[in-house]
Design a protein around this motif. Structure first.
Motif, mmCIF file in Angstrom:
data_model
loop_
_atom_site.group_PDB
_atom_site.id
_atom_site.type_symbol
_atom_site.label_atom_id
_atom_site.label_comp_id
_atom_site.label_asym_id
_atom_site.label_seq_id
_atom_site.Cartn_x
_atom_site.Cartn_y
_atom_site.Cartn_z
ATOM 1 N N GLU A 1 -8.628 2.923 7.208
ATOM 2 C CA GLU A 1 -9.537 1.779 7.220
ATOM 3 C C GLU A 1 -10.102 1.521 8.624
ATOM 4 O O GLU A 1 -9.405 1.682 9.627
ATOM 5 C CB GLU A 1 -8.809 0.531 6.712
ATOM 6 N N ASP B 1 -10.012 -7.647 -2.486
ATOM 7 C CA ASP B 1 -9.466 -6.967 -1.316
ATOM 8 C C ASP B 1 -9.147 -8.050 -0.276
ATOM 9 O O ASP B 1 -9.454 -9.237 -0.462
ATOM 10 C CB ASP B 1 -10.428 -5.900 -0.778
ATOM 11 N N ARG C 1 -12.061 6.466 5.446
ATOM 12 C CA ARG C 1 -11.180 6.333 4.294
ATOM 13 C C ARG C 1 -11.299 7.504 3.322
ATOM 14 O O ARG C 1 -10.688 7.469 2.253
ATOM 15 C CB ARG C 1 -11.431 4.998 3.605
ATOM 16 N N ASP D 1 0.830 -1.202 0.000
ATOM 17 C CA ASP D 1 0.000 0.000 0.000
ATOM 18 C C ASP D 1 0.869 1.258 0.000
ATOM 19 O O ASP D 1 1.084 1.872 1.041
ATOM 20 C CB ASP D 1 -0.925 -0.009 1.219
ATOM 21 N N LYS E 1 -8.698 1.233 -6.961
ATOM 22 C CA LYS E 1 -9.515 0.581 -5.949
ATOM 23 C C LYS E 1 -10.462 1.608 -5.345
ATOM 24 O O LYS E 1 -10.241 2.802 -5.519
ATOM 25 C CB LYS E 1 -8.630 -0.057 -4.870
ATOM 26 N N HIS E 2 -11.507 1.160 -4.652
ATOM 27 C CA HIS E 2 -11.954 -0.213 -4.451
ATOM 28 C C HIS E 2 -13.202 -0.339 -5.284
ATOM 29 O O HIS E 2 -14.200 0.331 -4.987
ATOM 30 C CB HIS E 2 -12.265 -0.484 -2.995
HETATM 31 C C1 BGC Z 1 -7.637 -2.502 2.263
HETATM 32 C C2 BGC Z 1 -6.997 -2.229 0.933
HETATM 33 C C3 BGC Z 1 -5.539 -2.586 0.982
HETATM 34 C C4 BGC Z 1 -5.407 -4.031 1.378
HETATM 35 C C5 BGC Z 1 -3.972 -4.517 1.430
HETATM 36 C C6 BGC Z 1 -7.319 -3.890 2.766
HETATM 37 O O1 BGC Z 1 -7.726 -4.069 4.082
HETATM 38 O O2 BGC Z 1 -9.029 -2.327 2.148
HETATM 39 O O3 BGC Z 1 -7.165 -0.886 0.587
HETATM 40 O O4 BGC Z 1 -4.956 -2.356 -0.265
HETATM 41 O O5 BGC Z 1 -5.960 -4.178 2.677
HETATM 42 O O6 BGC Z 1 -3.274 -3.966 2.457
#
Ligand code: BGC
Length: 759
Positions: free
Chosen positions: A514, A304, A186, A128, A225-226
């Motif tokens: 998140e 995801d 987010r 990420d 994403k997403h």
């Molecule tokens: C998140 C994503 C992220 C993925 C990998 C998920 O919990 O929603 O945005 O890319 O984790 O870390």
């Protein structure tokens, strides 16, 4: 031309009706009928022959292994401790890894894949890298307030340079979810509320990460994403259901994903949420129909994090086997850490629920990405310790981070020109829970940035700016989310002692990102009370806000003489804030998300419909609240400067345009204040009568213009038929003849307008 439009329109109606039927029925295309089967190879792709040759040697199990992604030791950069991962890689059960970085760590894992597997297929490493890898830029919501697309592309480029030097060849960015509900944590990861602007940012980011040539050592795969509409969960609660009309979905939420596909994004991620009854990870309409068939997306789709497994609690799959069949047939190529595809897809093929041809299509797409990155020529090209040392956190990258942070900041209030502070002051007090903070102000999703040592705190930034010439006092006052008033007395005392005060308030970074929705978006803890006490003690107090979402700060707006929204602005935060506060940079940021007055107004956005009873102060039976105005605290596009801009001589070059014309809208912008400065001039349209209701305003142009004080410039915006188009009553995309208003100004509340007619 007309015929072409008509043909396209008919095709769209058919496609729409078909997909709507499928979507309403919750049907995903099963094998045999799926679009996926048709793209088992991509003719014309330069690696086609090599991919086919490799695939001809692969067993079904090895193919399924390519669809499997496992997690490394999180952000841990030490030895590989997860022996299970090592075993799985050796057995050819892993196509990609996430949460692995540093040249040495990724090299170790890569060596296992290359040396121990039968076909020596390299691994993909995804991470990420949201707003930088080591050099951390402002959070994307903040950065979007710069309206500087070139700079946004550049920061993605730098992030790619640093990530690729640390072994990462794939970022899970950009997040392009339109966000109109600041309770959702987010919102910090995207470009705000507007689809037109969000689409431009999406393209800039894809270009920045991927460059023109993925085989270049410093470019990486991007991942849009997403998919889709993850930014509209009911009540702003992360992971919650999304229920929206097809018109809003296609017209507001989908455009940025489409834009990313147009920019050639290499991968996409399926969202966690349920969309109108079908979770996105089981939604064939999104992936097979829209992304692949309608938009021509050639990359691969990754789920995801365990979003395939979550089809069970969503209640659309009885068990993991059914979930895997659903997700795979919906077009999800890669399983992120769910461990389901690897267990179940072989059996699903044997039982005829998934076709091997479709597995081939998915494997093809993943291998193509690996070929394009050049991993088959040199799997270690991204594990370069030399580059890791030389190309990360460089002075050049830090300089861009500082520039980016300054441009992101939005001056929300500045009574009596309190800011900028003079450098001739004798003393300054830095007060507040974020006054000497590092780890929060860098922001959530800070990748490989060392949160504790690398960021420049506000206190450090002020010291760097003023040296020993000015007395610098500091008091924390309170913690971010505390109700203790123990530190108030000291805060008040230093406030009284100093010529001016910088009061640093805001959120903890853990309150955004998140799983960080908030039902109450005021300043946390007792920061409001701290602000009251400090401002009472010293009227020359400027508030610096550090946060990841619009906050409800009506009270602060009343009591504080000046407020600078600094967001979580990354590694160079403190230096950048000091630049703005002391006038070495004149703030130019403009909000890309509306600030509500209170939570009850949410969702609130500038581009709303008029309703049949638009608000009138003289008529009770019009749309309004009894206890709060309809208007926001600060509208979309809003932001002050130390100087003042004036708009004049607004004109259209023709009063009647045809669908083939380009309309030129001109305005004269003048800097009438006392400082040189940059203005983000914005253009909005309103379609007065449509076959369906149309928003009161829609952004269709902006220009970021630097003007010296006293200087003026004629700005010319262009509008074409595309800008006037929307999903009409029959769901075809196009314009309708009639009257339009066109507004120009410094924010979305502008009423400076003219009009024209589309024939
Ligand atoms: C998140 C994503 C992220 C993925 C990998 C998920 O919990 O929603 O945005 O890319 O984790 O870390």
């Amino acid at each position: 031309m007309k015929q072409l439009i008509k043909k396209r329109a008919t095709k769209q109606v058919q496609l729409f009706l078909l997909s709507l039927l499928l979507m309403m029925a919750g049907v995903s295309c099963q094998n045999g009928t799926s679009e996926k089967g048709k793209v088992s190879s991509q003719k014309g792709n330069r690696y086609d022959a090599q991919i086919r040759k490799l695939m001809s040697k692969m067993t079904l199990e090895e193919k399924i292994g390519q669809l499997n992604m496992l997690s490394g030791d999180g952000a841990v950069t030490g030895p590989i401790t997860n022996t299970n991962v090592v075993k799985e890689i050796k057995e050819g059960h892993v196509g990609a890894m996430l949460n692995c970085y540093t040249a040495s760590y990724t090299r170790k894992l890569m060596e296992i894949a290359i040396d121990s597997t039968r076909l020596h297929i390299p691994l993909l490493f995804g991470y990420d890298v949201i707003h930088g890898e080591r050099t951390i830029f402002p959070i994307p919501l903040g950065e979007s307030c710069s309206w500087d697309l070139k700079l946004m592309e550049k920061t993605a480029r730098i992030a790619a340079i640093e990530a690729s030097a640390e072994g990462v060849q794939w970022t899970f960015a950009p997040m392009v979810d339109i966000a109109r509900d600041p309770r959702w944590g987010r919102v910090m990861e995207g470009a705000g509320e507007d689809p037109w602007y969000g689409s431009l940012v999406a393209k800039a980011k894809v270009r920045g990460f991927q460059g023109n040539d993925l085989s270049n050592d410093s470019t990486i795969l991007a991942c849009v994403k997403h998919g889709v509409a993850y930014g509209a969960p009911i009540a702003g609660r992360d992971y919650n259901t999304v229920d929206m009309s097809m018109r809003t979905l296609l017209g507001v939420y989908m455009p940025p994903y489409h834009a990313a596909v147009e920019a050639g994004v290499a991968t996409a991620m399926s969202a966690f949420n349920d969309l109108n009854g079908t979770p996105c990870t089981a939604n064939s309409w999104i992936w097979n129909t829209m992304f692949r068939k309608e938009w021509g997306f050639k990359g691969f789709v990754v789920s995801d994090y365990t979003s395939i497994n979550e089809l069970i609690p969503h209640g659309v799959a009885k068990n993991l086997f059914d979930a895997d069949v659903l997700a795979f047939n919906a077009g999800v190529d890669m399983d992120m850490v769910g461990n389901g595809y690897i267990k179940n897809l072989k059996k699903a093929v044997e039982e005829g629920l998934v076709s091997e041809k479709e597995i081939d299509s998915s494997v093809y797409r993943i291998l193509k990405a690996k070929f394009e990155l050049g991993l088959f020529d040199n799997p270690y090209k991204y594990c370069n310790e030399e580059r890791e040392k030389n190309d990360t956190l460089t002075p050049q990258h830090l300089a861009v981070a500082r520039e980016d942070a300054r441009e992101s900041m939005v001056l929300l209030k500045n009574s009596d020109h309190l800011l900028p502070f003079s450098k001739k002051i004798k003393s300054i007090a830095i007060i507040g829970p974020l006054g000497n903070d590092k780890s929060d102000m860098i922001g959530s999703w800070s990748a490989a940035g060392d949160r504790n040592t690398e960021p420049v705190s506000l206190l450090e930034g002020i010291k760097n700016k003023l040296g020993n010439k000015v007395r610098i006092l500091y008091a924390k006052g309170t913690d971010i989310d505390s109700h203790s008033t123990e530190g108030f007395a000291q805060a008040v005392s230093v406030a009284k002692e100093a010529d001016v005060v910088l009061l640093a308030l805001g959120e903890g970074d853990y309150m955004t990102g998140e799983a960080s929705s908030r039902a109450n978006i005021d300043l946390p803890g007792n920061q409001r009370e701290l602000a009251d006490a400090v401002i009472k003690a010293n009227k020359r107090t400027a508030v610096v806000l550090m946060n990841g979402r619009p906050l409800t700060i009506s009270h602060l707006n009343e009591v504080a003489p000046a407020i600078l929204e600094a967001w979580f602005s990354g590694t160079e935060a403190g230096n950048a804030i000091a630049d703005v506060v002391f006038g070495d940079y004149n703030p130019s940021g403009k909000l890309t998300m509306t600030f509500p007055r209170c939570v009850g107004q949410i969702p609130i956005f500038y581009s709303h419909m008029n309703t049949g009873r638009p608000y009138s102060p003289t008529n009770h039976y019009t749309t309004h609240y009894l206890d709060c105005p309809n208007t926001p605290l600060y509208p979309f596009g809003y932001g002050l400067s130390y100087t003042k801009f004036q708009y004049d001589s607004l004109k259209v070059d023709k009063k009647v345009m045809t669908t083939k014309d380009t309309l030129r809208v001109s305005v004269v912008l003048k800097n009438v204040g006392n400082y040189d400065g940059t203005e983000v001039a914005q253009l909005y349209i309103r379609d007065m009568v449509g076959s369906v209701t149309r928003p009161v305003k829609e952004l269709r142009g902006f220009k970021r213009v630097f003007l010296k004080k006293g200087e003026s410039k004629k700005l010319v915006f262009k509008l074409t038929n595309q800008d006037l188009s929307f999903y009409r009553k029959d769901m075809t995309f196009g314009s309708e003849p009639g009257s339009f208003e066109v507004f120009v100004g410094g924010n979305s509340a502008t009423q400076y307008k003219t009009n024209f007619v589309l024939k």
